[in-house]
Design a protein around this motif. Structure first.
Motif, PDB file in Angstrom:
ATOM      1  N   GLU A  99       0.863  -1.191   0.000  1.00 51.78           N
ATOM      2  CA  GLU A  99       0.000   0.000   0.000  1.00 51.78           C
ATOM      3  C   GLU A  99       0.896   1.236   0.000  1.00 51.78           C
ATOM      4  O   GLU A  99       1.947   1.246   0.666  1.00 51.78           O
ATOM      5  CB  GLU A  99      -0.861  -0.024   1.268  1.00 51.78           C
ATOM      6  CG  GLU A  99      -1.742   1.196   1.473  1.00 51.78           C
ATOM      7  CD  GLU A  99      -2.528   1.123   2.786  1.00 51.78           C
ATOM      8  OE1 GLU A  99      -2.381   0.133   3.534  1.00 51.78           O
ATOM      9  OE2 GLU A  99      -3.281   2.068   3.056  1.00 51.78           O
ATOM     10  N   ALA A 101       1.549   4.936   1.190  1.00 57.99           N
ATOM     11  CA  ALA A 101       1.106   5.885   2.230  1.00 57.99           C
ATOM     12  C   ALA A 101       1.502   7.282   1.761  1.00 57.99           C
ATOM     13  O   ALA A 101       2.687   7.616   1.695  1.00 57.99           O
ATOM     14  CB  ALA A 101       1.775   5.543   3.552  1.00 57.99           C
ATOM     15  N   ALA A 102       0.499   8.104   1.470  1.00 55.99           N
ATOM     16  CA  ALA A 102       0.747   9.353   0.749  1.00 55.99           C
ATOM     17  C   ALA A 102       1.629  10.345   1.506  1.00 55.99           C
ATOM     18  O   ALA A 102       2.397  11.076   0.900  1.00 55.99           O
ATOM     19  CB  ALA A 102      -0.582  10.009   0.413  1.00 55.99           C
ATOM     20  N   GLY A 104       3.985   9.593   3.861  1.00 58.64           N
ATOM     21  CA  GLY A 104       5.344   9.100   4.096  1.00 58.64           C
ATOM     22  C   GLY A 104       5.654   8.664   5.504  1.00 58.64           C
ATOM     23  O   GLY A 104       4.772   8.287   6.254  1.00 58.64           O
ATOM     24  N   GLU A 105       6.928   8.684   5.793  1.00 58.73           N
ATOM     25  CA  GLU A 105       7.451   8.055   7.006  1.00 58.73           C
ATOM     26  C   GLU A 105       7.304   8.939   8.233  1.00 58.73           C
ATOM     27  O   GLU A 105       7.704  10.114   8.220  1.00 58.73           O
ATOM     28  CB  GLU A 105       8.915   7.682   6.768  1.00 58.73           C
ATOM     29  CG  GLU A 105       9.051   6.688   5.616  1.00 58.73           C
ATOM     30  CD  GLU A 105      10.483   6.468   5.190  1.00 58.73           C
ATOM     31  OE1 GLU A 105      10.991   7.271   4.404  1.00 58.73           O
ATOM     32  OE2 GLU A 105      11.069   5.494   5.661  1.00 58.73           O
ATOM     33  N   PHE A 165       8.807  -2.969   8.532  1.00 54.52           N
ATOM     34  CA  PHE A 165       9.991  -3.039   7.674  1.00 54.52           C
ATOM     35  C   PHE A 165      11.028  -3.975   8.262  1.00 54.52           C
ATOM     36  O   PHE A 165      11.934  -4.405   7.585  1.00 54.52           O
ATOM     37  CB  PHE A 165      10.605  -1.650   7.479  1.00 54.52           C
ATOM     38  CG  PHE A 165       9.617  -0.679   6.955  1.00 54.52           C
ATOM     39  CD1 PHE A 165       8.839  -1.000   5.853  1.00 54.52           C
ATOM     40  CD2 PHE A 165       9.396   0.531   7.567  1.00 54.52           C
ATOM     41  CE1 PHE A 165       7.893  -0.136   5.366  1.00 54.52           C
ATOM     42  CE2 PHE A 165       8.452   1.413   7.082  1.00 54.52           C
ATOM     43  CZ  PHE A 165       7.712   1.078   5.985  1.00 54.52           C
TER      44      PHE A 165
HETATM   45  C1  LIG Z   1      14.127   4.058   3.281  1.00 49.43           C
HETATM   46  C2  LIG Z   1      12.971   3.355   2.707  1.00 49.43           C
HETATM   47  O1  LIG Z   1      13.025   2.231   2.249  1.00 49.43           O
HETATM   48  N1  LIG Z   1      11.806   4.033   2.716  1.00 49.43           N
HETATM   49  C3  LIG Z   1      10.650   3.308   2.349  1.00 49.43           C
HETATM   50  C4  LIG Z   1      10.048   2.754   3.598  1.00 49.43           C
HETATM   51  C5  LIG Z   1       8.664   2.413   3.192  1.00 49.43           C
HETATM   52  N2  LIG Z   1       8.364   3.219   2.017  1.00 49.43           N
HETATM   53  C6  LIG Z   1       7.016   3.515   1.718  1.00 49.43           C
HETATM   54  C7  LIG Z   1       6.033   2.498   1.682  1.00 49.43           C
HETATM   55 CL1  LIG Z   1       6.467   0.832   1.932  1.00 49.43          CL
HETATM   56  C8  LIG Z   1       4.702   2.805   1.421  1.00 49.43           C
HETATM   57  N3  LIG Z   1       4.293   4.077   1.212  1.00 49.43           N
HETATM   58  C9  LIG Z   1       5.215   5.066   1.251  1.00 49.43           C
HETATM   59  N4  LIG Z   1       5.060   6.386   1.078  1.00 49.43           N
HETATM   60  C10 LIG Z   1       6.287   6.938   1.184  1.00 49.43           C
HETATM   61  C11 LIG Z   1       6.515   8.356   1.042  1.00 49.43           C
HETATM   62  C12 LIG Z   1       5.535   9.284   0.775  1.00 49.43           C
HETATM   63  N5  LIG Z   1       6.165  10.478   0.733  1.00 49.43           N
HETATM   64  C13 LIG Z   1       5.540  11.769   0.504  1.00 49.43           C
HETATM   65  N6  LIG Z   1       7.475  10.343   0.958  1.00 49.43           N
HETATM   66  C14 LIG Z   1       7.701   9.036   1.136  1.00 49.43           C
HETATM   67  C15 LIG Z   1       9.059   8.489   1.406  1.00 49.43           C
HETATM   68  N7  LIG Z   1       7.244   6.014   1.459  1.00 49.43           N
HETATM   69  C16 LIG Z   1       6.573   4.838   1.488  1.00 49.43           C
HETATM   70  C17 LIG Z   1       9.526   4.086   1.733  1.00 49.43           C
END
Ligand SMILES: CC(=O)N[C@H]1CCN(c2c(Cl)cnc3[nH]c(-c4cn(C)nc4C)nc23)C1
Length: 303
Positions: A99, A101-102, A104-105, A165
């Protein structure tokens, strides 16, 4: 009928992949969109495509663990748990369709907040969602074991998503990472290395609420980088955790402090169960119906 609907077989050619969203040490995550099929259906679905390299998995002998974790996560369905829609592989790589996630972290968003702190209302709403998602995971006998801002994502409308993760991007380096990973969220029973149960997530939940409101965790281990100071710091932090030696800053809301105290109990059996967390006055103040939501979802222990 309850006939098992075969999960669709995916291949990389059915996606348009965008930028890498993060460079985990052992894998990369790309934003991706499904292409329409020949009949023009099924296009435009946004997801996060996580790549794992088989050579890494083989080298660290985690392919069995990853297969087990994928099987578990495929069957989890909860608004506060990041969905795993499917997976596929080619000769050298494993792809997880996750999925997106809009927003982010969580830890990255926190780093941009004033003092890394959420407001009480934001922290309170995240707490209700975390209790709901965790109660669901525990009802499926899934213990997360690695609850911390790095493993949480935020979707549209500030919906919290528990993402695990630990087993995927970091699993191959897991032993190294745990050995030198942060102690901040580690409960006494894991420090003592005695058998532990789902209550390890309750301790980490208490740490998380403290950090959401204060900006730093209560047993802040000040991750230092030079070896011997690092070792002494870690020994000091372990001692403080074992004794439950932490205190609240003066600005900390007393009712929130009461909830954190009930979760940061040394004895795992004395930690507040999640159905009681949902009914705690401070949680109800910000997320009034989480208890009813979880009850109607049928995943609350009938205590
Ligand atoms: C270091 C690394 O692997 N990062 C992965 C973790 C999960 N992953 C995401 C996962 Cl697994 C799912 N949705 C995400 N959305 C984002 C994100 C959204 N914005 C605006 N910026 C980010 C970044 N990231 C994810 C990114």
């Amino acid at each position: 009928s309850s006939a098992h609907r075969p999960t669709r077989v995916w291949t990389l050619s059915q996606f348009e992949t965008g930028r890498a969203m993060g460079k985990g040490k052992f894998g990369r995550v790309y934003i991706a969109r499904t292409k329409a099929d020949r009949e023009g259906n099924g296009g435009g679905f946004i997801c996060a495509l996580k790549l794992l390299y088989k050579k890494d998995c083989v080298m660290y002998n985690v392919q069995g663990q990853i297969r087990r974790e994928v099987e578990i996560q495929m069957n989890l369905r909860h608004p506060n748990v990041l969905r795993l829609y499917g997976y596929f592989h080619d000769e050298g790589r494993v792809f997880l369709m996750l999925e997106f996630a809009a927003k982010g972290e969580m830890y990255k968003i926190m780093s941009k907040l004033d003092g890394r702190r959420w407001t009480e209302a934001e922290a309170g709403r995240f707490t209700g969602q975390m209790a709901d998602g965790l109660a669901y995971l525990h009802s499926k006998h899934v213990i997360h074991r690695d609850i911390k801002p790095e493993n949480l994502l935020v979707g549209l409308n500030d919906v919290l998503k528990i993402a695990d993760f630990g087993w995927s991007v970091h699993a191959p380096g897991d032993h190294r990472r745990t050995a030198c990973g942060t102690l901040d969220y580690m409960p006494p029973e894991m420090i003592e290395d005695v058998p532990h149960g789902h209550q390890v997530d309750l301790w980490a939940f208490g740490i998380l609420i403290f950090e959401w409101l204060e900006g730093t965790p209560p047993f802040d281990s000040q991750d230092t980088f030079n070896a011997n100071r690092d070792y002494q710091e870690a020994a000091h932090t372990r001692g403080r955790i074992r004794k439950g030696d932490y205190e609240f800053p003066s600005h900390f809301q007393p009712s929130a402090a009461d909830l954190v105290n009930r979760l940061l109990q040394i004895n795992p059996k004395e930690r507040l169960p999640l159905d009681r967390v949902m009914q705690h006055p401070w949680v109800r103040k910000w997320d009034a119906d989480v208890y009813e939501r979880a009850k109607s979802g049928g995943y609350l222990a009938d205590t």
